[in-house]
Scaffold this motif. Sequence first.
Motif, short mmCIF file in Angstrom:
data_model
loop_
_atom_site.label_atom_id
_atom_site.label_comp_id
_atom_site.label_asym_id
_atom_site.label_seq_id
_atom_site.Cartn_x
_atom_site.Cartn_y
_atom_site.Cartn_z
N ASP A 276 0.81 -1.22 0.00
CA ASP A 276 0.00 0.00 0.00
C ASP A 276 0.84 1.26 0.00
OD1 ASP A 276 -2.40 -1.21 -0.20
OD2 ASP A 276 -3.02 -0.86 1.87
N LEU A 277 1.90 1.30 0.77
CA LEU A 277 2.74 2.49 0.85
C LEU A 277 3.38 2.80 -0.50
CD1 LEU A 277 3.93 4.75 2.54
CD2 LEU A 277 5.82 3.21 3.11
N ILE A 278 3.91 1.78 -1.15
CA ILE A 278 4.53 1.98 -2.46
C ILE A 278 3.48 2.39 -3.48
CG2 ILE A 278 5.75 0.81 -4.34
CD1 ILE A 278 7.04 -0.97 -2.17
N LEU A 279 2.35 1.71 -3.49
CA LEU A 279 1.28 2.01 -4.43
C LEU A 279 0.77 3.44 -4.25
CD1 LEU A 279 -0.77 1.10 -6.60
CD2 LEU A 279 -2.24 0.35 -4.72
N LYS A 280 0.51 3.86 -3.03
CA LYS A 280 -0.02 5.20 -2.78
C LYS A 280 1.02 6.27 -3.11
CE LYS A 280 -3.47 3.80 0.54
NZ LYS A 280 -3.95 3.83 1.91
N THR A 281 2.28 6.03 -2.80
CA THR A 281 3.33 7.01 -3.11
C THR A 281 3.48 7.17 -4.61
OG1 THR A 281 4.48 6.42 -1.08
CG2 THR A 281 5.74 7.60 -2.75
N MET A 282 3.55 6.07 -5.32
CA MET A 282 3.72 6.13 -6.77
C MET A 282 2.47 6.69 -7.44
SD MET A 282 6.76 5.45 -7.28
CE MET A 282 6.69 5.58 -9.03
N THR A 283 1.30 6.39 -6.90
CA THR A 283 0.06 6.90 -7.47
C THR A 283 0.02 8.42 -7.39
OG1 THR A 283 -1.19 4.90 -7.01
CG2 THR A 283 -2.45 6.92 -7.19
N SER A 284 0.45 8.98 -6.28
CA SER A 284 0.46 10.44 -6.15
C SER A 284 1.35 11.08 -7.21
CB SER A 284 0.95 10.84 -4.75
OG SER A 284 0.11 10.31 -3.77
N LEU B 289 0.09 12.58 -14.91
CA LEU B 289 -1.02 12.37 -15.84
C LEU B 289 -1.90 13.61 -15.96
CD1 LEU B 289 -2.21 8.72 -15.04
CD2 LEU B 289 -1.18 9.54 -17.15
N LEU B 290 -2.18 14.25 -14.83
CA LEU B 290 -3.02 15.45 -14.87
C LEU B 290 -2.30 16.60 -15.58
CD1 LEU B 290 -4.64 15.35 -11.33
CD2 LEU B 290 -5.77 14.99 -13.53
N GLY B 291 -1.02 16.75 -15.33
CA GLY B 291 -0.26 17.78 -16.04
C GLY B 291 -0.21 17.53 -17.53
N PHE B 292 0.00 16.28 -17.92
CA PHE B 292 0.05 15.94 -19.34
C PHE B 292 -1.33 16.10 -19.99
CE2 PHE B 292 0.53 12.71 -22.83
CZ PHE B 292 1.39 13.48 -23.60
N SER B 293 -2.39 15.78 -19.24
CA SER B 293 -3.73 15.95 -19.81
C SER B 293 -4.04 17.42 -20.05
CB SER B 293 -4.79 15.32 -18.90
OG SER B 293 -5.01 16.11 -17.76
N LEU B 294 -3.59 18.30 -19.18
CA LEU B 294 -3.79 19.73 -19.41
C LEU B 294 -2.98 20.22 -20.60
CD1 LEU B 294 -3.92 21.15 -15.78
CD2 LEU B 294 -5.80 20.89 -17.40
N THR C 80 -7.18 12.49 -17.95
CA THR C 80 -7.68 12.90 -16.63
C THR C 80 -8.44 11.76 -15.98
OG1 THR C 80 -7.80 15.20 -17.33
CG2 THR C 80 -9.11 14.59 -15.42
N SER C 81 -9.26 11.07 -16.77
CA SER C 81 -9.99 9.92 -16.24
C SER C 81 -9.05 8.82 -15.77
CB SER C 81 -10.95 9.36 -17.30
OG SER C 81 -11.92 10.31 -17.64
N ALA C 82 -7.96 8.62 -16.50
CA ALA C 82 -6.98 7.61 -16.10
C ALA C 82 -6.36 7.97 -14.76
CB ALA C 82 -5.90 7.47 -17.16
N ALA C 83 -6.09 9.25 -14.55
CA ALA C 83 -5.53 9.68 -13.26
C ALA C 83 -6.52 9.46 -12.12
CB ALA C 83 -5.13 11.16 -13.33
N ILE C 84 -7.79 9.75 -12.38
CA ILE C 84 -8.81 9.56 -11.34
C ILE C 84 -9.01 8.08 -11.04
CG2 ILE C 84 -11.24 9.92 -10.77
CD1 ILE C 84 -11.09 12.48 -12.53
N VAL C 85 -8.99 7.24 -12.07
CA VAL C 85 -9.12 5.79 -11.87
C VAL C 85 -7.93 5.26 -11.07
CG1 VAL C 85 -9.08 3.56 -13.07
CG2 VAL C 85 -10.60 5.38 -13.86
N LEU C 86 -6.74 5.74 -11.37
CA LEU C 86 -5.56 5.33 -10.62
C LEU C 86 -5.69 5.72 -9.15
CD1 LEU C 86 -2.74 4.05 -10.78
CD2 LEU C 86 -1.86 6.32 -11.34
#
Length: 147
Positions: free
Chosen positions: A7-15, A21-26, A46-52
């Motif tokens: 969980d720690l690795i997943l949450k850190t990498m997800t952030s 992803l959000l920066g690239f989508s903009l 943006t949807s991919a970032a939210i799903v992640l």
Amino acid sequence: MNGNTNDLILKTMTSIIAFILLGFSLYLFFAGHNAPGGGFIGGLMTSAAIVLLNMAYGQSATRNSLPVNFRFLFKLGLIIALGTGFGSFLFNEPFLSQTFAYFQLPILGRTELATALLFDLGVYFTVIGVTMTIILSIAEDREEVSQ
């Protein structure tokens, strides 16, 4: 054994990845009327970032941190996209005609603004709204089945 060992690795990498992803989508959204990109691919990113975020932190945490009604966003996007199309009739132009002009903006300097950007905004909102409504509906159904 606990299934949450990473969980720690997943949450850190997800952030980090969601931020990228959000920066690239903009970037894709704003580049869309002059280069490849636009509202559709920007909305998908943006949807991919939210799903992640949803996968890493869970649906309730994502809803609390991102309180967006995606069904409303879908409708708003359609209204904006159709409004830009019909707005051309006000100037006696064909449907979805676009125009542009250059403006002197405080930070950005001389910047081109086009009506295509408004249409892309409508598509962006529509894609996010539809994609997230479908994905969250499937996720809710899977939660009900597993319980």
